[in-house]
Design an enzyme around this catalytic site. Structure first.
Site, PDB file in Angstrom:
ATOM      1  N   GLY A   1      -2.531  -5.514 -24.119  1.00 29.53           N
ATOM      2  CA  GLY A   1      -1.511  -4.702 -23.465  1.00 29.53           C
ATOM      3  C   GLY A   1      -0.181  -5.421 -23.496  1.00 29.53           C
TER       4      GLY A   1
ATOM      5  N   LYS B   1       0.549  -8.484  -3.666  1.00 28.77           N
ATOM      6  CA  LYS B   1       1.319  -7.908  -4.772  1.00 28.77           C
ATOM      7  C   LYS B   1       1.387  -6.394  -4.655  1.00 28.77           C
ATOM      8  CE  LYS B   1       3.726  -7.661  -8.455  1.00 28.77           C
ATOM      9  NZ  LYS B   1       3.218  -7.781  -9.814  1.00 28.77           N
TER      10      LYS B   1
ATOM     11  N   ASN C   1       4.716  -3.998  -4.936  1.00 31.29           N
ATOM     12  CA  ASN C   1       4.817  -2.816  -5.796  1.00 31.29           C
ATOM     13  C   ASN C   1       5.050  -1.549  -4.973  1.00 31.29           C
ATOM     14  OD1 ASN C   1       2.273  -4.260  -7.836  1.00 31.29           O
ATOM     15  ND2 ASN C   1       4.442  -4.154  -8.321  1.00 31.29           N
TER      16      ASN C   1
ATOM     17  N   GLY D   1       3.013  -4.899 -23.656  1.00 33.36           N
ATOM     18  CA  GLY D   1       4.246  -4.185 -23.390  1.00 33.36           C
ATOM     19  C   GLY D   1       5.283  -5.178 -22.876  1.00 33.36           C
ATOM     20  N   SER D   2       6.120  -4.732 -21.965  1.00 33.95           N
ATOM     21  CA  SER D   2       7.199  -5.591 -21.481  1.00 33.95           C
ATOM     22  C   SER D   2       6.663  -6.839 -20.775  1.00 33.95           C
ATOM     23  CB  SER D   2       8.113  -4.805 -20.548  1.00 33.95           C
ATOM     24  OG  SER D   2       7.383  -4.205 -19.490  1.00 33.95           O
ATOM     25  N   LEU D   3       5.749  -6.650 -19.833  1.00 34.40           N
ATOM     26  CA  LEU D   3       5.220  -7.792 -19.091  1.00 34.40           C
ATOM     27  C   LEU D   3       4.300  -8.642 -19.956  1.00 34.40           C
ATOM     28  CD1 LEU D   3       4.956  -9.402 -16.523  1.00 34.40           C
ATOM     29  CD2 LEU D   3       3.242  -7.758 -15.702  1.00 34.40           C
TER      30      LEU D   3
ATOM     31  N   SER E   1       8.583  -1.024 -13.222  1.00 37.35           N
ATOM     32  CA  SER E   1       7.754  -0.517 -14.316  1.00 37.35           C
ATOM     33  C   SER E   1       7.515   0.981 -14.193  1.00 37.35           C
ATOM     34  CB  SER E   1       6.419  -1.269 -14.371  1.00 37.35           C
ATOM     35  OG  SER E   1       5.692  -1.093 -13.167  1.00 37.35           O
TER      36      SER E   1
END
Length: 317
Positions: A15, A195, A199, A17-19, A267
């Site tokens: 995965g 966390k 979020n 993606g950005s992170l 996100s």
């Protein structure tokens, strides 16, 4: 006699993606043997052709040479698999990856929200699993280009049950060596809920308002809504007997934006801007579901979920 230096780990980022690119790229830059696994052929082709561009908060670029693929089936087994796919893709992603698992491969989720470890355990067994959460940020700018919010951002990892093992210490050491601030926790359930609170504070509100953090944090009414949503989530966590490190709801709001630039986007907002559904069911939706099960009212989170669901309904197919 010189000290023995542990070999760098072989790591797959499932995965990217950005992170996933922010973390995987940072590990690769420090010498870890990293392969990024992403769904986008355009993104993978750009990384393989030019390298992964990591842009810091000041706009400085670093080009990292790192392998990238769209299919894990031809990969040799890794020491560690970091799972960072969107929550609703977890089951399919680990199913497609299983053929690349080695006998001693560790699988660690750093995904946002609740429930990923349950999905992974059902697919590959509990004995392989580590759990964790990260406060590292990432924004996808273009194929092969990611803004990485790494400096000073904490990652916490641990065994799904309790206790501190040698394998979790080794993973933490690999992260630390790359400059990823990492702590080993013997209360990973509390970490996951901490966390989730962060979020809960900003994800849905950023998605609904379409505001980056600089503007989001400039509206007092949005702060009040965020604090109310976090307070509900904390009430649910405490009813479950979870030990939190976050003491006040406003602390989660402040933590969410700490060290991130004014143009940083949650996100959830990034997903909506790409025309994709969000992870709302695993974040604010998880608070609502657990609250319902425990008899804890969650009207603010329920409203945020409804608003995001409405926006998703209007997305072009």
């Amino acid at each position: 006699m010189p000290p023995i230096v542990a070999a760098m780990m072989k790591i797959h980022v499932l995965g990217a993606g950005s992170l996933g690119c922010a973390i995987g790229g940072t590990l690769a830059a420090a010498g870890s043997d990293v392969t990024l696994i992403a769904r986008s052929h355009e993104h993978v082709d750009a990384v393989n052709a030019r390298g992964l561009v990591l842009r810091d908060a000041d706009g400085n670029d670093r080009i990292v040479k790192v392998a990238a693929v769209t299919d894990a089936r031809d990969l040799s087994p890794a020491d560690l698999v970091i799972v960072l796919v969107k929550s609703f893709h977890t089951e399919a992603a680990i199913g497609g990856y299983k053929s690349a698992l080695g006998e001693h491969t560790i699988v660690m989720s750093l995904q946002n929200g609740l429930g990923h470890e349950d999905v992974l355990e059902k697919a590959i067994g509990r004995e392989r699993l580590l759990a964790g959460k990260t406060y590292v940020g990432g924004v996808f700018l273009a194929p092969g280009v990611v803004r990485a919010g790494v400096q000073g951002k904490l990652t916490l990892i641990g065994e799904p049950g309790s206790g501190i093992s040698e394998r979790v210490r080794r993973v933490a050491a690999e992260f630390e060596r790359a400059g990823l601030k990492t702590t080993v926790s013997d209360n990973i359930t509390g970490v996951i809920w901490d966390k989730l609170l962060v979020n809960t504070a900003t994800g849905a509100l950023s998605g609904i308002t379409r505001l980056p953090y600089g503007l989001l944090y400039a509206v007092p009414e949005l702060e009040a809504a965020a604090v109310a949503a976090v307070a509900e989530a904390m009430a649910v966590a405490r009813a479950k007997g979870v030990t939190l490190s976050i003491e006040e709801p406003v602390d989660a709001w402040r933590m969410a934006g700490a060290g991130l630039g004014a143009d940083f986007k949650a996100s959830m907002l990034q997903s909506l801007e790409k025309g994709s559904v969000t992870e709302i069911d695993f974040i604010n939706g998880a608070v609502v579901a657990e609250g319902h099960r425990l008899g804890i009212p969650t009207p603010v989170n329920r409203t945020l979920v409804a608003c995001i669901k409405g926006i998703e309904k209007g997305l072009k197919p």
